[in-house]
Design an enzyme around this catalytic site. Structure first.
Site, PDB file in Angstrom:
ATOM      1  N   THR A  80       0.853  -1.185   0.000  1.00 28.21           N
ATOM      2  CA  THR A  80       0.000   0.000   0.000  1.00 28.21           C
ATOM      3  C   THR A  80       0.892   1.239   0.000  1.00 28.21           C
ATOM      4  O   THR A  80       2.004   1.189   0.511  1.00 28.21           O
ATOM      5  CB  THR A  80      -0.875  -0.044   1.268  1.00 28.21           C
ATOM      6  OG1 THR A  80      -1.824  -1.074   1.100  1.00 28.21           O
ATOM      7  CG2 THR A  80      -1.569   1.265   1.569  1.00 28.21           C
ATOM      8  N   ARG A 109     -14.975  -6.203  -0.355  1.00 27.06           N
ATOM      9  CA  ARG A 109     -14.303  -5.910   0.931  1.00 27.06           C
ATOM     10  C   ARG A 109     -13.769  -4.467   0.908  1.00 27.06           C
ATOM     11  O   ARG A 109     -13.098  -4.044  -0.015  1.00 27.06           O
ATOM     12  CB  ARG A 109     -13.154  -6.883   1.145  1.00 27.06           C
ATOM     13  CG  ARG A 109     -12.355  -6.673   2.442  1.00 27.06           C
ATOM     14  CD  ARG A 109     -11.109  -5.846   2.206  1.00 27.06           C
ATOM     15  NE  ARG A 109     -10.233  -5.815   3.380  1.00 27.06           N
ATOM     16  CZ  ARG A 109      -9.122  -5.103   3.451  1.00 27.06           C
ATOM     17  NH1 ARG A 109      -8.742  -4.352   2.437  1.00 27.06           N
ATOM     18  NH2 ARG A 109      -8.382  -5.114   4.539  1.00 27.06           N
ATOM     19  N   VAL A 110     -14.102  -3.727   1.951  1.00 29.71           N
ATOM     20  CA  VAL A 110     -13.568  -2.384   2.101  1.00 29.71           C
ATOM     21  C   VAL A 110     -12.636  -2.393   3.307  1.00 29.71           C
ATOM     22  O   VAL A 110     -13.030  -2.834   4.392  1.00 29.71           O
ATOM     23  CB  VAL A 110     -14.698  -1.351   2.295  1.00 29.71           C
ATOM     24  CG1 VAL A 110     -14.127   0.019   2.618  1.00 29.71           C
ATOM     25  CG2 VAL A 110     -15.562  -1.284   1.031  1.00 29.71           C
ATOM     26  N   GLY A 111     -11.427  -1.942   3.105  1.00 27.25           N
ATOM     27  CA  GLY A 111     -10.439  -1.971   4.190  1.00 27.25           C
ATOM     28  C   GLY A 111     -10.391  -0.664   4.960  1.00 27.25           C
ATOM     29  O   GLY A 111     -11.312   0.152   4.912  1.00 27.25           O
ATOM     30  N   GLY A 134      -5.643  -4.206   7.304  1.00 26.93           N
ATOM     31  CA  GLY A 134      -6.700  -3.195   7.383  1.00 26.93           C
ATOM     32  C   GLY A 134      -7.705  -3.438   8.487  1.00 26.93           C
ATOM     33  O   GLY A 134      -8.148  -2.497   9.163  1.00 26.93           O
TER      34      GLY A 134
END
Ligand code: ASP
Length: 309
Positions: A167, A195-197, A221
């Site tokens: 990242t 999926r949202v981190g 996350g």
């Protein structure tokens, strides 16, 4: 105010064959951002520019080079935050664009909202004239290889990702004393579709407040969200800790409380900065006072004058 910018290219373990490229990429990115600050530009423009440079670099898990989800697709999260106004903009699970950080900036500046997701983010991108790119152009041989490896029965994508993140993020303070933060990611390897981190969530994947400073994190996350890592670090700074002490205290808490590994770049309102991590490595680079600092392993810090780079 003496401008400062600090960037990271993800916490984790970086194989020998990728170490050099990863270190070079953060140096290029930090210098791209610093050139803006040197000309009297804003912290917001500088962090965006630095993150764009890393999204465009296939070395990192953001933009081109993002990890793939369980179906082999690319869904990206990004956030940008302005410490002057506490305005922020984010996108989550967005597809088919090269620079999610630029779309986050448009969410911040052109909408009433803080975050747009999936289809809605794509519709907004189209309305703003952001060019669509082929999903395949965001994939690399390395991202495809890792996806296949992690489909094997018994493999644990989270375990495997803990070793190899990537990242990207940046924090800066400009000559006006304004701070900003930006983070962009392809998320976790072989993640579920949708999926949202932590990255697009304010206080988790970024925070910036002129009163105290700015933070951009990387790491698992779900763990970062459990401890709201970015805001936690700023809280420690509000209580009087230095960026380094605040980062170490919060990262240690995340490690012991929820067994989460990660890293952060931090700047405070006086221009003191830190790049700290509990993972084995994190590629990072910083510029202050025309000195470029960078490192990859724990305890490592090299310095070069900016003019010679
Ligand atoms: N924090 C990112 C996520 O969970 C992953 C990373 O930092 O590498 O989406």
């Amino acid at each position: 105010m003496l401008p400062v910018i600090v960037v990271h290219g993800g916490a984790g373990w970086i194989g020998k064959e990728r170490a050099e490229g990863s270190c070079r990429g953060v140096q290029e990115a930090v210098l791209a951002g610093y050139r803006i600050l040197q000309r009297g530009g804003s912290a917001l423009d500088a962090v965006e520019e630095a993150v764009v440079a890393m999204e465009d670099n296939p070395m990192y898990n953001a933009g081109c080079g993002s990890v793939l989800n369980e179906l082999g697709g690319v869904e990206m999260d990004a956030i940008i935050m302005d410490g002057k106004t506490l305005a922020s903009g984010a996108v989550s699970a967005v597809k088919g664009i090269a620079n999610p950080i630029k779309l986050s900036r448009l969410v911040m500046e052109k909408t009433e909202h803080l975050c747009l997701t999936a289809e809605g983010a794509s519709r907004f991108a189209k309305a703003m004239g952001v060019p669509e790119v082929e999903e395949e152009s965001l994939k690399t041989d390395y991202s495809r290889k890792r996806w296949v490896e992690n489909l094997a029965p018994g493999s644990n994508p989270v375990e495997s990702q803990m070793g190899k993140m990537g990242t990207v993020g940046a924090v800066a303070i400009d000559s006006q004393g304004n701070v900003a933060s930006a983070t962009s990611t392809g998320g976790m390897l072989n993640k579920m579709v949708g999926r949202v981190g932590d990255t697009p969530c304010v206080g988790c994947g970024a925070y910036a407040d002129n009163l105290f400073g700015a933070v951009s994190p990387t790491g698992h996350g779900e763990a970062i969200m459990k401890v709201t890592l970015s805001r936690l670090i700023l809280f420690h700074m509000e209580q009087g800790m230095s960026p380094e002490k605040a980062a170490d205290t919060a990262l240690e808490y995340m490690k012991t409380r929820v067994r989460g590994i990660g890293g952060v770049v931090v700047v405070n309102s006086s221009g003191d900065w830190a790049a700290r991590f509990t993972s084995d490595q994190m590629a990072w680079a910083a510029v202050k006072n025309d000195q470029l600092h960078y490192g990859l392993y724990k305890g490592e810090s090299f310095t070069l004058p900016v003019t010679s780079t």
